[in-house]
Scaffold this motif. Structure first.
Motif, PDB file in Angstrom:
ATOM      1  N   ARG A  90       0.838  -1.207   0.000  1.00  0.00           N
ATOM      2  CA  ARG A  90       0.000   0.000   0.000  1.00  0.00           C
ATOM      3  C   ARG A  90       0.874   1.259   0.000  1.00  0.00           C
ATOM      4  N   ASN A  91       1.927   1.232   0.790  1.00  0.00           N
ATOM      5  CA  ASN A  91       2.802   2.395   0.887  1.00  0.00           C
ATOM      6  C   ASN A  91       3.582   2.645  -0.404  1.00  0.00           C
ATOM      7  N   ALA A  92       3.827   1.599  -1.175  1.00  0.00           N
ATOM      8  CA  ALA A  92       4.475   1.776  -2.479  1.00  0.00           C
ATOM      9  C   ALA A  92       3.590   2.627  -3.385  1.00  0.00           C
ATOM     10  N   VAL A  93       2.269   2.414  -3.311  1.00  0.00           N
ATOM     11  CA  VAL A  93       1.327   3.221  -4.092  1.00  0.00           C
ATOM     12  C   VAL A  93       1.329   4.652  -3.570  1.00  0.00           C
ATOM     13  N   TYR A  94       1.314   4.814  -2.264  1.00  0.00           N
ATOM     14  CA  TYR A  94       1.354   6.146  -1.628  1.00  0.00           C
ATOM     15  C   TYR A  94       2.550   6.950  -2.134  1.00  0.00           C
ATOM     16  N   ILE A  95       3.709   6.337  -2.143  1.00  0.00           N
ATOM     17  CA  ILE A  95       4.939   7.011  -2.586  1.00  0.00           C
ATOM     18  C   ILE A  95       4.884   7.286  -4.084  1.00  0.00           C
ATOM     19  N   ALA A  96       4.431   6.299  -4.863  1.00  0.00           N
ATOM     20  CA  ALA A  96       4.382   6.441  -6.327  1.00  0.00           C
ATOM     21  C   ALA A  96       3.465   7.583  -6.761  1.00  0.00           C
ATOM     22  N   PHE A  97       2.420   7.858  -5.981  1.00  0.00           N
ATOM     23  CA  PHE A  97       1.491   8.939  -6.320  1.00  0.00           C
ATOM     24  C   PHE A  97       1.850  10.254  -5.617  1.00  0.00           C
ATOM     25  N   GLY A  98       3.078  10.341  -5.125  1.00  0.00           N
ATOM     26  CA  GLY A  98       3.580  11.609  -4.592  1.00  0.00           C
ATOM     27  C   GLY A  98       3.156  11.926  -3.170  1.00  0.00           C
ATOM     28  N   CYS A  99       2.847  10.922  -2.361  1.00  0.00           N
ATOM     29  CA  CYS A  99       2.453  11.111  -0.956  1.00  0.00           C
ATOM     30  C   CYS A  99       1.355  12.172  -0.817  1.00  0.00           C
ATOM     31  N   PRO A 100       0.180  11.941  -1.427  1.00  0.00           N
ATOM     32  CA  PRO A 100      -0.878  12.959  -1.415  1.00  0.00           C
ATOM     33  C   PRO A 100      -1.300  13.370   0.001  1.00  0.00           C
ATOM     34  N   ALA A 101      -1.524  14.658   0.199  1.00  0.00           N
ATOM     35  CA  ALA A 101      -1.933  15.183   1.510  1.00  0.00           C
ATOM     36  C   ALA A 101      -3.306  14.665   1.921  1.00  0.00           C
ATOM     37  N   THR A 102      -4.150  14.309   0.953  1.00  0.00           N
ATOM     38  CA  THR A 102      -5.507  13.841   1.254  1.00  0.00           C
ATOM     39  C   THR A 102      -5.580  12.329   1.489  1.00  0.00           C
ATOM     40  N   TRP A 103      -4.434  11.650   1.476  1.00  0.00           N
ATOM     41  CA  TRP A 103      -4.382  10.193   1.646  1.00  0.00           C
ATOM     42  C   TRP A 103      -4.940   9.786   3.002  1.00  0.00           C
ATOM     43  N   ARG A 104      -5.835   8.785   3.012  1.00  0.00           N
ATOM     44  CA  ARG A 104      -6.386   8.224   4.242  1.00  0.00           C
ATOM     45  C   ARG A 104      -6.346   6.709   4.145  1.00  0.00           C
ATOM     46  N   ASN A 105      -5.877   6.067   5.210  1.00  0.00           N
ATOM     47  CA  ASN A 105      -5.781   4.605   5.258  1.00  0.00           C
ATOM     48  C   ASN A 105      -7.038   3.995   5.876  1.00  0.00           C
ATOM     49  N   GLU A 106      -7.423   2.837   5.346  1.00  0.00           N
ATOM     50  CA  GLU A 106      -8.479   2.001   5.914  1.00  0.00           C
ATOM     51  C   GLU A 106      -9.714   2.812   6.296  1.00  0.00           C
ATOM     52  N   MET A 107     -10.342   3.365   5.287  1.00  0.00           N
ATOM     53  CA  MET A 107     -11.516   4.207   5.502  1.00  0.00           C
ATOM     54  C   MET A 107     -12.788   3.508   5.015  1.00  0.00           C
ATOM     55  N   ARG A 108     -13.875   3.776   5.727  1.00  0.00           N
ATOM     56  CA  ARG A 108     -15.183   3.228   5.356  1.00  0.00           C
ATOM     57  C   ARG A 108     -15.856   4.186   4.376  1.00  0.00           C
ATOM     58  N   LEU A 109     -16.293   3.637   3.251  1.00  0.00           N
ATOM     59  CA  LEU A 109     -17.049   4.388   2.261  1.00  0.00           C
ATOM     60  C   LEU A 109     -18.412   3.726   2.153  1.00  0.00           C
ATOM     61  N   GLY A 110     -19.482   4.507   2.102  1.00  0.00           N
ATOM     62  CA  GLY A 110     -20.769   3.850   1.938  1.00  0.00           C
ATOM     63  C   GLY A 110     -21.963   4.709   2.233  1.00  0.00           C
ATOM     64  N   VAL A 111     -23.105   4.039   2.192  1.00  0.00           N
ATOM     65  CA  VAL A 111     -24.395   4.632   2.502  1.00  0.00           C
ATOM     66  C   VAL A 111     -24.955   3.831   3.667  1.00  0.00           C
ATOM     67  N   LYS A 112     -25.190   4.514   4.780  1.00  0.00           N
ATOM     68  CA  LYS A 112     -25.634   3.839   6.001  1.00  0.00           C
ATOM     69  C   LYS A 112     -26.877   2.989   5.736  1.00  0.00           C
ATOM     70  N   GLY A 113     -26.809   1.750   6.177  1.00  0.00           N
ATOM     71  CA  GLY A 113     -27.940   0.842   6.044  1.00  0.00           C
ATOM     72  C   GLY A 113     -28.080   0.184   4.677  1.00  0.00           C
ATOM     73  N   LYS A 114     -27.273   0.599   3.714  1.00  0.00           N
ATOM     74  CA  LYS A 114     -27.390   0.014   2.370  1.00  0.00           C
ATOM     75  C   LYS A 114     -26.150  -0.789   2.009  1.00  0.00           C
ATOM     76  N   VAL A 115     -25.032  -0.101   1.879  1.00  0.00           N
ATOM     77  CA  VAL A 115     -23.791  -0.786   1.479  1.00  0.00           C
ATOM     78  C   VAL A 115     -22.593   0.038   1.958  1.00  0.00           C
ATOM     79  N   ASN A 116     -21.567  -0.675   2.396  1.00  0.00           N
ATOM     80  CA  ASN A 116     -20.324   0.020   2.730  1.00  0.00           C
ATOM     81  C   ASN A 116     -19.129  -0.875   2.447  1.00  0.00           C
ATOM     82  N   VAL A 117     -18.005  -0.221   2.268  1.00  0.00           N
ATOM     83  CA  VAL A 117     -16.754  -0.917   1.964  1.00  0.00           C
ATOM     84  C   VAL A 117     -15.649  -0.229   2.755  1.00  0.00           C
ATOM     85  N   ILE A 118     -14.756  -1.013   3.304  1.00  0.00           N
ATOM     86  CA  ILE A 118     -13.562  -0.432   3.907  1.00  0.00           C
ATOM     87  C   ILE A 118     -12.444  -0.598   2.892  1.00  0.00           C
TER      88      ILE A 118
END
Length: 196
Positions: A90-118
Motif C-alpha cells: 500500500r505504501n508503495a502506491v502512496y509514494i508512487a502517487f507523490g504522498c498525497p496530503a488527502t491520503w487516508r488509510n483504511e476508511m469506510r465508504l458507503g451509505v448507512k444501512g445500504k452498502v459500505n466498503v472499507i
C-alpha cells in the motif's frame, strides 16, 4: 546548532511517516525523505533506534516502538508481522502517487444501512476519489465482493464523479483477474515489481 535542529526535524518527519504508514522499508524511507544511499539511510534509522523497531523481509522494515508512538502520539501498536507486506505494498502506491496530503488509510465508504466498503486507502485529487486496494494474499472471491459493493456505491451516487481504482497485486496472473473483475470501471492494476 542549526545542524541539530535539522536532524531533529528529519527525525520527526520520519517518525510521523511511520505513524501514517505503519510499516516502511529502508528503501521507501530513502525515497520519502531523500536519505541518499542505502548506507546513509541505514545510519539514519540506526540513530532512531530509540524510537523504532525493525525486522528483515528481503530488506529492513521499520515500525514505531512504544517510545516512538509516545513521541508522535500514535495509537496503533505495530509488531513484527506477516501482514506487514500488505502495508508495504500500500505504501508503495502512496509514494508512487507523490504522498498525497488527502491520503487516508483504511476508511469506510458507503451509505448507512445500504452498502459500505472499507478500502485499504484513498486520496482525493481534483474532487475525484482514487481508491487503493491491495491484493496480497486475498481470495479472489473477496475481491469480487468488494468490486460489486463499489459498483453499488457508484450507482447510488456516493461519488461526485466515478472514482479511479488503483489495485496493487503480486502477479501478472492476478493482475489479469482483477482487470476482468473491474471491467467498465476506471482501474489501474500494478504488481509490486512495477515499483522496483
Amino acid at each position: 546548532m542549526l545542524k541539530q535542529i535539522n536532524r531533529q526535524q528529519r527525525e520527526e518527519r520520519i517518525l510521523l511517516s511511520l505513524k501514517k504508514c505503519d510499516y516502511l522499508t529502508r528503501s521507501q524511507l530513502q525515497v520519502m525523505h531523500g536519505l541518499g544511499s542505502a548506507r546513509n539511510a541505514s545510519r539514519v534509522m540506526q540513530q532512531l533506534g530509540e524510537y523504532v523497531s525493525s525486522f528483515r523481509d528481503s530488506e529492513a522494515v521499520f515500525y514505531l516502538n512504544r517510545e516512538g508512538r509516545e513521541r508522535v502520539g500514535a495509537k496503533k501498536v505495530r509488531k513484527k508481522s506477516t501482514t506487514a507486506q500488505h502495508y508495504i505494498m500500500r505504501n508503495a502506491v502512496y509514494i508512487a502517487f507523490g504522498c498525497p496530503a488527502t491520503w487516508r488509510n483504511e476508511m469506510r465508504l458507503g451509505v448507512k444501512g445500504k452498502v459500505n466498503v472499507i478500502c485499504d486507502a484513498y486520496f482525493v485529487r481534483d474532487k475525484r476519489y482514487h481508491i487503493i486496494e491491495v491484493d496480497n494474499t486475498q481470495k479472489m472471491t473477496k475481491n469480487r465482493s468488494k468490486v460489486e459493493r463499489y459498483r453499488k456505491l457508484i450507482s447510488l451516487g456516493v461519488f461526485e464523479q466515478p472514482p479511479q481504482f488503483i489495485w496493487m497485486t503480486t502477479t501478472d496472473y492476478r493482475r489479469k483477474q482483477l482487470l476482468a473483475l473491474c471491467e467498465g470501471l476506471d482501474v489501474k492494476v500494478f504488481t509490486a515489481k512495477d515499483f522496483i
